[in-house]
Design a protein around this motif. Structure first.
Motif, PDB file in Angstrom:
ATOM      1  N   ALA A   1       1.045  -1.515  -0.370  1.00  0.00           N
ATOM      2  CA  ALA A   1       0.079   0.265   0.147  1.00  0.00           C
ATOM      3  C   ALA A   1       1.423   1.275   0.412  1.00  0.00           C
ATOM      4  CB  ALA A   1      -1.051   0.414   1.443  1.00  0.00           C
ATOM      5  N   ALA A   2       1.561   1.070   0.709  1.00  0.00           N
ATOM      6  CA  ALA A   2       3.159   2.333   1.353  1.00  0.00           C
ATOM      7  C   ALA A   2       3.562   2.543  -0.628  1.00  0.00           C
ATOM      8  CB  ALA A   2       3.638   2.548   1.968  1.00  0.00           C
ATOM      9  N   GLY A   3       3.694   1.357  -0.996  1.00  0.00           N
ATOM     10  CA  GLY A   3       5.482   1.836  -2.022  1.00  0.00           C
ATOM     11  C   GLY A   3       4.080   1.911  -3.131  1.00  0.00           C
ATOM     12  N   LEU A   4       3.010   1.738  -3.207  1.00  0.00           N
ATOM     13  CA  LEU A   4       1.852   2.184  -4.924  1.00  0.00           C
ATOM     14  C   LEU A   4       1.744   3.012  -4.308  1.00  0.00           C
ATOM     15  CD1 LEU A   4      -0.151   1.472  -7.038  1.00  0.00           C
ATOM     16  CD2 LEU A   4      -1.915   0.549  -5.225  1.00  0.00           C
ATOM     17  N   GLY A   5       1.417   4.051  -2.904  1.00  0.00           N
ATOM     18  CA  GLY A   5       1.245   5.299  -3.025  1.00  0.00           C
ATOM     19  C   GLY A   5       2.636   6.257  -2.913  1.00  0.00           C
ATOM     20  N   VAL A   6       3.813   5.864  -3.358  1.00  0.00           N
ATOM     21  CA  VAL A   6       4.737   6.751  -2.872  1.00  0.00           C
ATOM     22  C   VAL A   6       5.189   6.687  -4.976  1.00  0.00           C
ATOM     23  CG1 VAL A   6       7.077   6.466  -3.312  1.00  0.00           C
ATOM     24  CG2 VAL A   6       5.680   6.036  -0.965  1.00  0.00           C
ATOM     25  N   LEU A   7       4.667   5.803  -5.939  1.00  0.00           N
ATOM     26  CA  LEU A   7       4.374   5.467  -6.351  1.00  0.00           C
ATOM     27  C   LEU A   7       3.081   6.707  -7.388  1.00  0.00           C
ATOM     28  CD1 LEU A   7       5.001   1.736  -7.536  1.00  0.00           C
ATOM     29  CD2 LEU A   7       6.474   3.607  -7.719  1.00  0.00           C
ATOM     30  N   LEU A   8       1.885   6.060  -7.378  1.00  0.00           N
ATOM     31  CA  LEU A   8       1.232   7.344  -7.503  1.00  0.00           C
ATOM     32  C   LEU A   8       0.659   8.221  -6.750  1.00  0.00           C
ATOM     33  CD1 LEU A   8      -2.057   5.101  -6.801  1.00  0.00           C
ATOM     34  CD2 LEU A   8      -1.360   5.492  -8.927  1.00  0.00           C
ATOM     35  N   ALA A   9       1.924   9.067  -6.078  1.00  0.00           N
ATOM     36  CA  ALA A   9       1.904  10.528  -5.526  1.00  0.00           C
ATOM     37  C   ALA A   9       3.355  11.226  -6.785  1.00  0.00           C
ATOM     38  CB  ALA A   9       2.643  10.392  -4.466  1.00  0.00           C
ATOM     39  N   ALA A  10       3.671  10.767  -7.164  1.00  0.00           N
ATOM     40  CA  ALA A  10       5.347  10.716  -8.034  1.00  0.00           C
ATOM     41  C   ALA A  10       4.666  10.972  -9.190  1.00  0.00           C
ATOM     42  CB  ALA A  10       6.577   9.328  -8.192  1.00  0.00           C
ATOM     43  N   VAL A  11       3.835  10.853  -9.523  1.00  0.00           N
ATOM     44  CA  VAL A  11       3.453  11.040 -10.695  1.00  0.00           C
ATOM     45  C   VAL A  11       2.597  12.850 -10.976  1.00  0.00           C
ATOM     46  CG1 VAL A  11       1.553  11.170 -12.940  1.00  0.00           C
ATOM     47  CG2 VAL A  11       1.918   9.198 -11.095  1.00  0.00           C
ATOM     48  N   PRO A  12       3.248  13.358 -12.213  1.00  0.00           N
ATOM     49  CA  PRO A  12       2.889  14.426 -12.683  1.00  0.00           C
ATOM     50  C   PRO A  12       2.156  15.460 -12.291  1.00  0.00           C
ATOM     51  CG  PRO A  12       4.733  14.038 -13.887  1.00  0.00           C
ATOM     52  CD  PRO A  12       3.857  12.846 -13.080  1.00  0.00           C
TER      53      PRO A  12
ATOM     54  N   GLY B   1     -14.594   5.888   7.868  1.00  0.00           N
ATOM     55  CA  GLY B   1     -14.833   5.949   6.383  1.00  0.00           C
ATOM     56  C   GLY B   1     -14.719   7.362   5.660  1.00  0.00           C
ATOM     57  N   VAL B   2     -14.407   8.145   6.846  1.00  0.00           N
ATOM     58  CA  VAL B   2     -14.223   9.837   6.418  1.00  0.00           C
ATOM     59  C   VAL B   2     -13.409   9.759   7.395  1.00  0.00           C
ATOM     60  CG1 VAL B   2     -15.602  12.003   5.840  1.00  0.00           C
ATOM     61  CG2 VAL B   2     -16.357  10.121   5.913  1.00  0.00           C
ATOM     62  N   ILE B   3     -13.562  10.760   8.259  1.00  0.00           N
ATOM     63  CA  ILE B   3     -11.685  11.711   9.604  1.00  0.00           C
ATOM     64  C   ILE B   3     -11.005  10.449   9.535  1.00  0.00           C
ATOM     65  CG2 ILE B   3     -11.912  12.686  10.663  1.00  0.00           C
ATOM     66  CD1 ILE B   3     -14.028  14.082   9.902  1.00  0.00           C
ATOM     67  N   ALA B   4     -10.848   9.424   9.778  1.00  0.00           N
ATOM     68  CA  ALA B   4      -9.734   8.824   9.772  1.00  0.00           C
ATOM     69  C   ALA B   4      -8.601   9.147   8.280  1.00  0.00           C
ATOM     70  CB  ALA B   4      -9.537   7.275  10.369  1.00  0.00           C
ATOM     71  N   PRO B   5      -9.465   8.511   6.947  1.00  0.00           N
ATOM     72  CA  PRO B   5      -9.038   8.490   5.808  1.00  0.00           C
ATOM     73  C   PRO B   5      -8.487   9.681   5.404  1.00  0.00           C
ATOM     74  CG  PRO B   5     -10.709   7.223   5.241  1.00  0.00           C
ATOM     75  CD  PRO B   5     -11.254   7.807   6.465  1.00  0.00           C
ATOM     76  N   LEU B   6      -8.977  11.197   5.977  1.00  0.00           N
ATOM     77  CA  LEU B   6      -8.605  12.406   5.834  1.00  0.00           C
ATOM     78  C   LEU B   6      -7.487  13.052   6.435  1.00  0.00           C
ATOM     79  CD1 LEU B   6     -11.875  14.427   5.776  1.00  0.00           C
ATOM     80  CD2 LEU B   6     -10.841  13.832   3.738  1.00  0.00           C
ATOM     81  N   PHE B   7      -7.197  12.016   7.927  1.00  0.00           N
ATOM     82  CA  PHE B   7      -6.636  12.129   8.447  1.00  0.00           C
ATOM     83  C   PHE B   7      -4.809  11.722   7.811  1.00  0.00           C
ATOM     84  CE2 PHE B   7      -3.636  11.097  11.931  1.00  0.00           C
ATOM     85  CZ  PHE B   7      -3.508  12.234  13.071  1.00  0.00           C
ATOM     86  N   TRP B   8      -4.692  10.823   7.508  1.00  0.00           N
ATOM     87  CA  TRP B   8      -3.976   9.909   7.403  1.00  0.00           C
ATOM     88  C   TRP B   8      -3.266  10.412   5.759  1.00  0.00           C
ATOM     89  CZ3 TRP B   8      -0.751   8.660  10.682  1.00  0.00           C
ATOM     90  CH2 TRP B   8      -1.190   7.822  11.545  1.00  0.00           C
ATOM     91  N   PHE B   9      -4.073  10.804   5.051  1.00  0.00           N
ATOM     92  CA  PHE B   9      -4.269  11.280   3.858  1.00  0.00           C
ATOM     93  C   PHE B   9      -3.663  12.621   4.022  1.00  0.00           C
ATOM     94  CE2 PHE B   9      -6.173  12.703  -0.437  1.00  0.00           C
ATOM     95  CZ  PHE B   9      -5.050  13.186  -1.133  1.00  0.00           C
ATOM     96  N   ALA B  10      -3.991  14.212   4.735  1.00  0.00           N
ATOM     97  CA  ALA B  10      -3.579  15.693   5.172  1.00  0.00           C
ATOM     98  C   ALA B  10      -1.656  14.530   5.776  1.00  0.00           C
ATOM     99  CB  ALA B  10      -4.347  15.746   5.576  1.00  0.00           C
ATOM    100  N   LEU B  11      -1.919  13.883   6.135  1.00  0.00           N
ATOM    101  CA  LEU B  11      -0.441  13.622   7.325  1.00  0.00           C
ATOM    102  C   LEU B  11       0.258  13.201   6.409  1.00  0.00           C
ATOM    103  CD1 LEU B  11      -0.027  14.313  10.713  1.00  0.00           C
ATOM    104  CD2 LEU B  11       0.181  12.142  10.732  1.00  0.00           C
TER     105      LEU B  11
ATOM    106  N   GLY C   1       0.193   7.196   3.060  1.00  0.00           N
ATOM    107  CA  GLY C   1      -0.306   7.376   4.817  1.00  0.00           C
ATOM    108  C   GLY C   1      -2.266   7.351   4.335  1.00  0.00           C
ATOM    109  N   LEU C   2      -2.683   7.506   3.295  1.00  0.00           N
ATOM    110  CA  LEU C   2      -3.977   6.829   2.715  1.00  0.00           C
ATOM    111  C   LEU C   2      -4.480   5.865   2.445  1.00  0.00           C
ATOM    112  CD1 LEU C   2      -7.148   7.946   2.057  1.00  0.00           C
ATOM    113  CD2 LEU C   2      -6.129   8.783   0.536  1.00  0.00           C
ATOM    114  N   LEU C   3      -3.582   5.683   1.882  1.00  0.00           N
ATOM    115  CA  LEU C   3      -4.003   3.689   0.828  1.00  0.00           C
ATOM    116  C   LEU C   3      -3.219   2.943   2.818  1.00  0.00           C
ATOM    117  CD1 LEU C   3      -2.252   3.974  -2.500  1.00  0.00           C
ATOM    118  CD2 LEU C   3      -4.398   3.921  -1.805  1.00  0.00           C
ATOM    119  N   THR C   4      -2.085   2.907   2.818  1.00  0.00           N
ATOM    120  CA  THR C   4      -1.535   2.338   4.098  1.00  0.00           C
ATOM    121  C   THR C   4      -3.119   2.252   5.375  1.00  0.00           C
ATOM    122  OG1 THR C   4       0.404   3.084   3.491  1.00  0.00           O
ATOM    123  CG2 THR C   4      -0.736   1.735   6.038  1.00  0.00           C
ATOM    124  N   TYR C   5      -3.646   3.386   5.698  1.00  0.00           N
ATOM    125  CA  TYR C   5      -4.568   3.195   6.141  1.00  0.00           C
ATOM    126  C   TYR C   5      -6.175   2.429   5.721  1.00  0.00           C
ATOM    127  CZ  TYR C   5      -9.314   3.878   8.918  1.00  0.00           C
ATOM    128  OH  TYR C   5     -10.226   3.863   9.948  1.00  0.00           O
TER     129      TYR C   5
END
Length: 298
Positions: free
Chosen positions: A60-71, A142-152, A157-161
């Motif tokens: 999950a974290a690895g996929l998140g890093v790859l997706l975040a690297a897309v311009p 389903g809302v606040i926790a994903p937002l928390f980890w997405f923002a942090l 963070g979002l995909l791992t959560y």
């Protein structure tokens, strides 16, 4: 900015049926991965469960890093919107109120879509309480926790959560098969939800005008069997002046859980469910404002 736009996109579109009837939802793919690891690694030991959780986090974290690297920002916004559940949660809970106004049978079928307890013998107030409890708990998960980890921590963070939360919902049970194997997923999910659950309770408390003292919320939250799920429920109950939890049946066995906000009304109905949905949106709006302020400061 991506978090803010993802919130708005989720609120606007929710989970479009035309899309997810054609391709698997990311949550479905996560569930398939958890199921595959369960089948291959479950040796009924905590060690095997820890290995499974480590693999889930790495993927999950690895996929998140790859997706975040897309311009650009569009990938983060779209993925974020797909993994938030504000609109779909509000719609599912509102359907229970609509069904309850039609018939008890319709209401039982509607609430069975969002709770895991037995619904066959529920009366109207039990259906309403179940829907409100689900609204409170899923607002956090389903809302606040994903937002928390997405923002942090961004998409990693979002995909791992989300994948750990999915794993907990599938294998985090105290059954012979999962008592040991699901231990790591359940404990990590507890850890990841510790702050968001209390933040959710604080947001509910704020938008309800402080309907109960913080001490009362903390006291009632401690009655819940989960270290986290009780917090949003303990804040929602006094906000609506409705008693929640209490006795309910699982797998044909009645369990005598304590009441949350015991002095509240026990005759909850469709109007109370509607009020709970209204609270969901007010909490969302306050969270949106908070994210917007963070973006402005940043």
């Amino acid at each position: 900015m991506a978090v803010l736009l993802a919130m708005l996109l989720d609120a606007l579109l929710g989970e479009p049926r035309w899309l997810w009837s054609r391709v698997p939802h990311p949550a479905v793919l996560m569930g398939r991965m958890v199921s595959a690891l369960d089948g291959r690694l479950n040796k009924l030991t905590r060690t095997s469960g820890v290995v499974a959780v480590l693999l889930l986090v790495l993927v999950a974290a690895g996929l998140g890093v790859l997706l975040a690297a897309v311009p650009g920002w569009w990938v983060e916004v779209i993925v974020g919107a797909m993994l938030l559940a504000q609109r779909s949660l509000a719609e599912h809970v509102a359907r229970v109120a609509d069904a309850l106004r039609l018939s008890l049978g319709d209401a039982r079928r509607a609430v069975a879509m969002i709770v895991g307890r037995d619904v066959r013998d529920m009366d109207g107030p039990a259906v309403a309480r179940s829907a409100i409890e689900s609204a409170a708990e899923n607002l956090s998960d389903g809302v606040i926790a994903p937002l928390f980890w997405f923002a942090l921590a961004g998409l990693p963070g979002l995909l791992t959560y989300k994948i750990i939360n999915t794993a907990d919902s599938m294998i985090g049970y105290r059954t012979p098969r999962y008592e040991a194997f699901g231990w790591a997923a359940a404990r990590l999910d507890d850890l990841l939800n510790w702050v968001p659950a209390r933040l959710t309770a604080a947001l509910i408390w704020a938008v309800s005008g402080g309907a109960a003292s913080r001490g009362a919320i903390a006291r009632d939250a401690a009655l819940h069997r989960s270290p986290n799920a009780g917090w949003p429920e303990a804040a929602m109950a006094p906000a609506l002046d409705v008693a929640l939890s209490g006795p309910r049946s699982y797998d044909g066995q009645m369990q005598d859980f304590p009441w949350v906000h015991a002095r509240g009304r026990k005759d909850a109905g469709a109007d109370d469910i509607d009020r709970a949905v209204g609270l969901l949106w007010r909490v969302w709006a306050l969270a949106l404002l908070g994210i917007a302020l963070l973006v402005a400061i940043g």
